[in-house]
Structure formats: structure tokens, C-alpha cells
Enzyme design. Structure first.
Site, PDB file in Angstrom:
ATOM      1  CB  ALA A 202      94.543 141.342  -5.201  1.00 26.68           C
TER       2      ALA A 202
ATOM      3  CB  CYS B 175      67.471 159.129  -4.206  1.00 24.17           C
ATOM      4  SG  CYS B 175      65.806 159.669  -4.481  1.00 24.17           S
TER       5      CYS B 175
END
Ligand code: PLP
Length: 368
Positions: free
Chosen positions: A215, A339
Site C-alpha cells: 500500500a 560508498c
């Protein structure tokens, strides 16, 4: 005092805000209509009725029967249940290692599925020693029906391919893939978490046996979703306990969230055409501006695709850096690379596209 600038939220594929209409229909079920749907007095029956009305609304919107909709805690649960439910039932019926004599994959999925499918497939590999095939995609992120066909052997039991990819927005040729699976005697599940509420999906036309939805991707509340399970197909429960959801998914129902989800879906579909036209204009305008300003980029989202979702690679840039800089300006986008302390982690979806590294590192998803 500094003027409050609302953030520019361009990450609607991650989640969406709750629609005011959904909130309004939910409120009574959090307060005065708090009954347990399993209770037999009026408060309970009232809650039960609200659940069944919501189920009928959702079923009608997708062209299926109410008794084919099972409420879950969201997309992740629906995906896990689909995979485990079918595989565990098949192992119970055919015995452990039923695949051993002939070999070949029992579960087939793609390399670009959401982790809710991929990690569950890996769990089944580990737990049952289940042979799983992870199908590659083409340069546009699509599973070609021929690629699936080539992997469908005598043990093929379940194929799970997502309707729309969450990082790229690309749509898969679901009817063609489902047809190949059925010809080989396998069930077909699709993770339609990104597609339900955003496309005019009619399940009978897709031809799938199981479908997952959530939902919070279509302005409903978080922590609620559903699994469509075609009538007549038997699967193992994921949660054991009470008799809720036709004895298949135990636990007291989240009545308010269920009611809110149905309302949000209705509303989302009512404005579908108008909204998608608007999203297309926004996409066109962004691309036009980038070109006009001479910003080099590569488009990783190719039609047919979800309206409003664009994945762009900026060469020799780092997606995470772009994301952080935009964040400082109050703009929220997602990236396909992050990273860690040593290196860049490129998402499994971007990796599967086999982009050159300079492009793979700079992938950003904009979801209007
Ligand atoms: N599948 C896809 C394609 C998704 O995009 C997501 C959410 O990001 C999920 C599954 C998981 O859904 P949920 O957040 O409801 O558990």
C-alpha cells in the site's frame, strides 16, 4: 526565523505520503471502531465487515475474486509467502530433493528482483538445497521470454519475475513470461509492488497465479499489502496461529491499514490517466533541461516503463555524491551506488545492466 522550504521529494518509488482520503477512512478504526474482527459481537462484526469490503474493493480493481486476496504486512511478506508457500507445499507433496533425478531449476527468478524475492530465493537454496536459476536481463533490464524458456526444465515449479523494476522502472513482458511458465507446468508469481496503483493492471490479462502488492507505494499506509493467490492453488502458510485470512495468514488484522489501503488504491486508479500525463510532462521537462544545459547523462529507463520513474547515469560522477549534494538543497532522490569505507557498492540491478563502470557509479533514480 528562516523560512521553511518544503523538500522536493523525488523518491516516490521508495514510498509515498498517505493520501488524506485514506487517513480519513482509517481514523475510526484506530479509535471508536477498534473491535477485533474475530469477535462475534457488534464491534467485531463491524471491523470484519470493513475488512471484507476492502477486500472486495481491491479485488474489483484488479479484476479478480475477493477470496483470492490475502492481506499481508506489505510487499516483503507477500513475496516471501509466495515463494516459500509454493516451494514448501511442493516439497511436502513430492518429497525433499524431488528434483534430484532430473536436475534443472525448481525456482526461476531474475537477477534484478527486489531483495524481498532474491534473499528469499537464496534462503530456499540454503535451507532445502533448492536449485534456483537467476535469469539475466537485456540492456534495457528486461527478461526475454526466450531466456526463460531455455531454463524451463522438468522440475520448474515456480517462476517469479517482477512486473516493474524499482530502480529502473522498466516493465517486464509478464503475459508472455507467464505463458512460457505455464506451458512448462510451473506457477507464475509477479512482484507488482511498484506497479499496482500506477498502471491499469488486470490480473486475468497478466495471466499470473500469484501477485504481491504494497500500500505505501500508492499513497496507502505502511506495513500493509496483499498477496493475490489464484483460486484453487494451495500454498503453505507463512505465519501459523489463528484462523485469519482463510487459515493461511494468522494474526489479528490491521483493520485501519486494510481499509486505508483499499481507499488509496481506489483513489490512485481513479486519477491514473491524468496523473500519468502529468508525470510524463515532468519527465520530458527534466530531460529537456538537462540537455539544454549540456549535462552529459545516459538514460537507463526505457519504455515500456513506469510513468514518473527515471534512472539516469551521470558519467564519471558518484551517485552517492549527487544524492548528498541534492539533499543539501532539500531534494530527495535515490542512487544505485553507495560508498562503503573502501569501495563503491553498485546495486545488483545496475550491475545486471552491465553498464561501463563510469556510468554504473553515477546512477540516480528520480521518481516524481
Ligand atoms: N518489491 C519491490 C519491487 C519494492 O520496490 C519493494 C519496496 O521497496 C518491496 C518489494 C518491498 O515492499 P514493502 O516495503 O512493502 O515490504
Amino acid at each position: 526565523m528562516a523560512k521553511f522550504e518544503p523538500p522536493l521529494y523525488l523518491d516516490n518509488a521508495a514510498t509515498t505520503p498517505l493520501s488524506p482520503a485514506a487517513l480519513e477512512v482509517m481514523r475510526p478504526y484506530l479509535q471508536e471502531r477498534f473491535g477485533n474482527p474475530s469477535s462475534l459481537y457488534r464491534l467485531g462484526r463491524q471491523a470484519k465487515k470493513a475488512i471484507e469490503e476492502a477486500r472486495a474493493t481491491i479485488a474489483r480493481a484488479l479484476g479478480v475474486l475477493p477470496q483470492e486476496i490475502y492481506f499481508t504486512s506489505g510487499g516483503t511478506e507477500a513475496d516471501n509467502w509466495a515463494l516459500r508457500g509454493i516451494i514448501e507445499r511442493t516439497i511436502l507433496e513430492r518429497g525433499p530433493n524431488f528434483w534430484a533425478p532430473q536436475g534443472g531449476a525448481v525456482l526461476l527468478t531474475s537477477q534484478i528482483e527486489h531483495h524481498a524475492v532474491l534473499r528469499c530465493a537464496q534462503y530456499l537454496e540454503r535451507f532445502f538445497n533448492l536449485p534456483v536459476s537467476y535469469l539475466p536481463v537485456d540492456r534495457e533490464g528486461r527478461v526475454q521470454p526466450e531466456t526463460l524458456q531455455a531454463e524451463l526444465g522438468p522440475n520448474a515449479t515456480l517462476v517469479s519475475i517482477m512486473t516493474a523494476n524499482n530502480e529502473l522502472g522498466c516493465l517486464q513482458p509478464i503475459p508472455q513470461l507467464a505463458q512460457r511458465a505455464h506451458q512448462a507446468g510451473a506457477y507464475f508469481h509477479t512482484d507488482a509492488v511498484q506497479a499496482v496503483g500506477h498502471l491499469d493492471l488486470q490480473i486475468p490479462q497478466l495471466g499470473v497465479d500469484l501477485l504481491s502488492a504494497s500500500a505505501h507505494k500508492f499513497q496507502g499506509p505502511k506495513g500493509i499489502g496483499f498477496l493475490y493467490l489464484r483460486q484453487g492453488i494451495e500454498i503453505e502458510p507463512l505465519l501459523h496461529g489463528g484462523a485469519q485470512e482463510r487459515n493461511l495468514r494468522a494474526g489479528t488484522e490491521n483493520v485501519a491499514a486494510i481499509v486505508g489501503m483499499a481507499r488509496a488504491l481506489e483513489e490512485s486508479l481513479r486519477h491514473l490517466q491524468q496523473r500519468n500525463l502529468h508525470l510524463q510532462r515532468l519527465e520530458d521537462e527534466l530531460l529537456r533541461l538537462l540537455r539544454e544545459k549540456g549535462v552529459p547523462f545516459k538514460l537507463n529507463s526505457h519504455p515500456p516503463k513506469l510513468p514518473g520513474v527515471l534512472n539516469l547515469s551521470f558519467p564519471n560522477c558518484e551517485g552517492e555524491t549527487i544524492q548528498q549534494r541534492l539533499n543539501l538543497q532539500g531534494i530527495a532522490v535515490a542512487t544505485g551506488s553507495a560508498c562503503d569505507s573502501h569501495d563503491f557498492q553498485i546495486s545488483h540491478v545496475i550491475k545486471a545492466l552491465k553498464l561501463q563502470r563510469e556510468y554504473a557509479l553515477g546512477a540516480v533514480r528520480i521518481a516524481f
